[in-house]
Design a protein around this motif. Sequence first.
Motif, PDB file in Angstrom:
ATOM      1  N   LEU A  52       3.193 -11.834  11.630  1.00 42.54           N
ATOM      2  CA  LEU A  52       1.881 -11.425  12.106  1.00 42.54           C
ATOM      3  C   LEU A  52       0.917 -11.218  10.938  1.00 42.54           C
ATOM      4  O   LEU A  52      -0.239 -11.661  10.987  1.00 42.54           O
ATOM      5  CB  LEU A  52       2.008 -10.137  12.923  1.00 42.54           C
ATOM      6  N   ILE A  53       1.391 -10.572   9.866  1.00 41.42           N
ATOM      7  CA  ILE A  53       0.552 -10.376   8.681  1.00 41.42           C
ATOM      8  C   ILE A  53       0.205 -11.721   8.047  1.00 41.42           C
ATOM      9  O   ILE A  53      -0.932 -11.946   7.632  1.00 41.42           O
ATOM     10  CB  ILE A  53       1.264  -9.449   7.670  1.00 41.42           C
ATOM     11  N   LYS A  54       1.167 -12.633   8.000  1.00 37.82           N
ATOM     12  CA  LYS A  54       0.912 -13.968   7.450  1.00 37.82           C
ATOM     13  C   LYS A  54      -0.155 -14.693   8.258  1.00 37.82           C
ATOM     14  O   LYS A  54      -1.063 -15.314   7.701  1.00 37.82           O
ATOM     15  CB  LYS A  54       2.203 -14.783   7.436  1.00 37.82           C
ATOM     16  N   GLU A  55      -0.072 -14.596   9.562  1.00 37.04           N
ATOM     17  CA  GLU A  55      -1.039 -15.256  10.435  1.00 37.04           C
ATOM     18  C   GLU A  55      -2.438 -14.665  10.262  1.00 37.04           C
ATOM     19  O   GLU A  55      -3.429 -15.395  10.210  1.00 37.04           O
ATOM     20  CB  GLU A  55      -0.592 -15.145  11.896  1.00 37.04           C
ATOM     21  N   ILE A  56      -2.515 -13.345  10.144  1.00 40.83           N
ATOM     22  CA  ILE A  56      -3.805 -12.693   9.929  1.00 40.83           C
ATOM     23  C   ILE A  56      -4.389 -13.120   8.586  1.00 40.83           C
ATOM     24  O   ILE A  56      -5.581 -13.407   8.470  1.00 40.83           O
ATOM     25  CB  ILE A  56      -3.651 -11.157   9.999  1.00 40.83           C
ATOM     26  N   TYR A  57      -3.562 -13.210   7.556  1.00 45.18           N
ATOM     27  CA  TYR A  57      -4.000 -13.628   6.229  1.00 45.18           C
ATOM     28  C   TYR A  57      -4.541 -15.052   6.269  1.00 45.18           C
ATOM     29  O   TYR A  57      -5.597 -15.347   5.720  1.00 45.18           O
ATOM     30  CB  TYR A  57      -2.818 -13.517   5.266  1.00 45.18           C
ATOM     31  N   LEU A  58      -3.824 -15.951   6.943  1.00 52.21           N
ATOM     32  CA  LEU A  58      -4.271 -17.341   7.021  1.00 52.21           C
ATOM     33  C   LEU A  58      -5.555 -17.483   7.820  1.00 52.21           C
ATOM     34  O   LEU A  58      -6.447 -18.257   7.451  1.00 52.21           O
ATOM     35  CB  LEU A  58      -3.163 -18.214   7.629  1.00 52.21           C
ATOM     36  N   GLU A  59      -5.676 -16.753   8.905  1.00 50.94           N
ATOM     37  CA  GLU A  59      -6.886 -16.808   9.725  1.00 50.94           C
ATOM     38  C   GLU A  59      -8.102 -16.258   8.985  1.00 50.94           C
ATOM     39  O   GLU A  59      -9.211 -16.735   9.165  1.00 50.94           O
ATOM     40  CB  GLU A  59      -6.686 -16.028  11.029  1.00 50.94           C
ATOM     41  N   ALA A  60      -7.883 -15.251   8.142  1.00 54.76           N
ATOM     42  CA  ALA A  60      -8.996 -14.636   7.420  1.00 54.76           C
ATOM     43  C   ALA A  60      -9.631 -15.622   6.452  1.00 54.76           C
ATOM     44  O   ALA A  60     -10.844 -15.608   6.261  1.00 54.76           O
ATOM     45  CB  ALA A  60      -8.511 -13.400   6.670  1.00 54.76           C
ATOM     46  N   PHE A  61      -8.839 -16.495   5.844  1.00 58.30           N
ATOM     47  CA  PHE A  61      -9.364 -17.409   4.849  1.00 58.30           C
ATOM     48  C   PHE A  61      -9.670 -18.802   5.406  1.00 58.30           C
ATOM     49  O   PHE A  61     -10.239 -19.631   4.713  1.00 58.30           O
ATOM     50  CB  PHE A  61      -8.400 -17.528   3.674  1.00 58.30           C
TER      51      PHE A  61
ATOM     52  N   VAL B 143     -15.411 -19.321  -3.257  1.00 61.89           N
ATOM     53  CA  VAL B 143     -15.344 -18.040  -2.547  1.00 61.89           C
ATOM     54  C   VAL B 143     -13.936 -17.821  -2.015  1.00 61.89           C
ATOM     55  O   VAL B 143     -13.383 -16.721  -2.124  1.00 61.89           O
ATOM     56  CB  VAL B 143     -16.383 -17.990  -1.409  1.00 61.89           C
ATOM     57  N   LYS B 144     -13.340 -18.850  -1.458  1.00 61.00           N
ATOM     58  CA  LYS B 144     -11.997 -18.748  -0.916  1.00 61.00           C
ATOM     59  C   LYS B 144     -10.998 -18.391  -2.020  1.00 61.00           C
ATOM     60  O   LYS B 144     -10.163 -17.500  -1.844  1.00 61.00           O
ATOM     61  CB  LYS B 144     -11.592 -20.073  -0.263  1.00 61.00           C
ATOM     62  N   SER B 145     -11.100 -19.046  -3.163  1.00 59.68           N
ATOM     63  CA  SER B 145     -10.204 -18.754  -4.282  1.00 59.68           C
ATOM     64  C   SER B 145     -10.407 -17.337  -4.803  1.00 59.68           C
ATOM     65  O   SER B 145      -9.441 -16.631  -5.107  1.00 59.68           O
ATOM     66  CB  SER B 145     -10.419 -19.748  -5.414  1.00 59.68           C
ATOM     67  N   TYR B 146     -11.669 -16.928  -4.902  1.00 53.61           N
ATOM     68  CA  TYR B 146     -11.970 -15.587  -5.389  1.00 53.61           C
ATOM     69  C   TYR B 146     -11.347 -14.518  -4.496  1.00 53.61           C
ATOM     70  O   TYR B 146     -10.718 -13.580  -4.992  1.00 53.61           O
ATOM     71  CB  TYR B 146     -13.487 -15.386  -5.473  1.00 53.61           C
ATOM     72  N   PHE B 147     -11.515 -14.642  -3.196  1.00 58.14           N
ATOM     73  CA  PHE B 147     -10.983 -13.631  -2.298  1.00 58.14           C
ATOM     74  C   PHE B 147      -9.461 -13.642  -2.255  1.00 58.14           C
ATOM     75  O   PHE B 147      -8.837 -12.599  -2.115  1.00 58.14           O
ATOM     76  CB  PHE B 147     -11.567 -13.786  -0.889  1.00 58.14           C
ATOM     77  N   LYS B 148      -8.852 -14.800  -2.394  1.00 53.97           N
ATOM     78  CA  LYS B 148      -7.387 -14.845  -2.455  1.00 53.97           C
ATOM     79  C   LYS B 148      -6.877 -14.156  -3.707  1.00 53.97           C
ATOM     80  O   LYS B 148      -5.936 -13.362  -3.654  1.00 53.97           O
ATOM     81  CB  LYS B 148      -6.890 -16.290  -2.418  1.00 53.97           C
ATOM     82  N   ILE B 149      -7.501 -14.430  -4.843  1.00 52.21           N
ATOM     83  CA  ILE B 149      -7.100 -13.789  -6.098  1.00 52.21           C
ATOM     84  C   ILE B 149      -7.323 -12.284  -6.014  1.00 52.21           C
ATOM     85  O   ILE B 149      -6.469 -11.492  -6.425  1.00 52.21           O
ATOM     86  CB  ILE B 149      -7.866 -14.403  -7.289  1.00 52.21           C
ATOM     87  N   PHE B 150      -8.470 -11.883  -5.467  1.00 49.25           N
ATOM     88  CA  PHE B 150      -8.777 -10.461  -5.339  1.00 49.25           C
ATOM     89  C   PHE B 150      -7.789  -9.752  -4.415  1.00 49.25           C
ATOM     90  O   PHE B 150      -7.353  -8.634  -4.698  1.00 49.25           O
ATOM     91  CB  PHE B 150     -10.207 -10.275  -4.827  1.00 49.25           C
ATOM     92  N   SER B 151      -7.403 -10.387  -3.321  1.00 50.28           N
ATOM     93  CA  SER B 151      -6.458  -9.752  -2.405  1.00 50.28           C
ATOM     94  C   SER B 151      -5.077  -9.612  -3.047  1.00 50.28           C
ATOM     95  O   SER B 151      -4.417  -8.591  -2.878  1.00 50.28           O
ATOM     96  CB  SER B 151      -6.366 -10.519  -1.092  1.00 50.28           C
ATOM     97  N   TRP B 152      -4.643 -10.607  -3.820  1.00 50.98           N
ATOM     98  CA  TRP B 152      -3.356 -10.497  -4.514  1.00 50.98           C
ATOM     99  C   TRP B 152      -3.425  -9.436  -5.617  1.00 50.98           C
ATOM    100  O   TRP B 152      -2.454  -8.717  -5.858  1.00 50.98           O
ATOM    101  CB  TRP B 152      -2.921 -11.841  -5.092  1.00 50.98           C
TER     102      TRP B 152
END
Length: 56
Positions: free
Chosen positions: A6-15, A23-32
């Motif tokens: 469920l967390i994986k699905e939410i993560y994928l849907e968010a991006f 922007v997509k790369s920035y938010f992925k790096i920031f979330s990690w």
Amino acid sequence: MKNALLIKEIYLEAFKSLGSKIVKSYFKIFSWFCFASFLVVIYAFIFRIATGFAFQ
């Protein structure tokens, strides 16, 4: 296991709906980075508890 999927699905849907690759790369790096920082805080807290640190 259900929660992890469920967390994986939410993560994928968010991006998925973000437009720009930058922007997509920035938010992925920031979330990690935030996740790693949270793990460091949890580790430090558990270490302090395990070594008998007196919280006052």
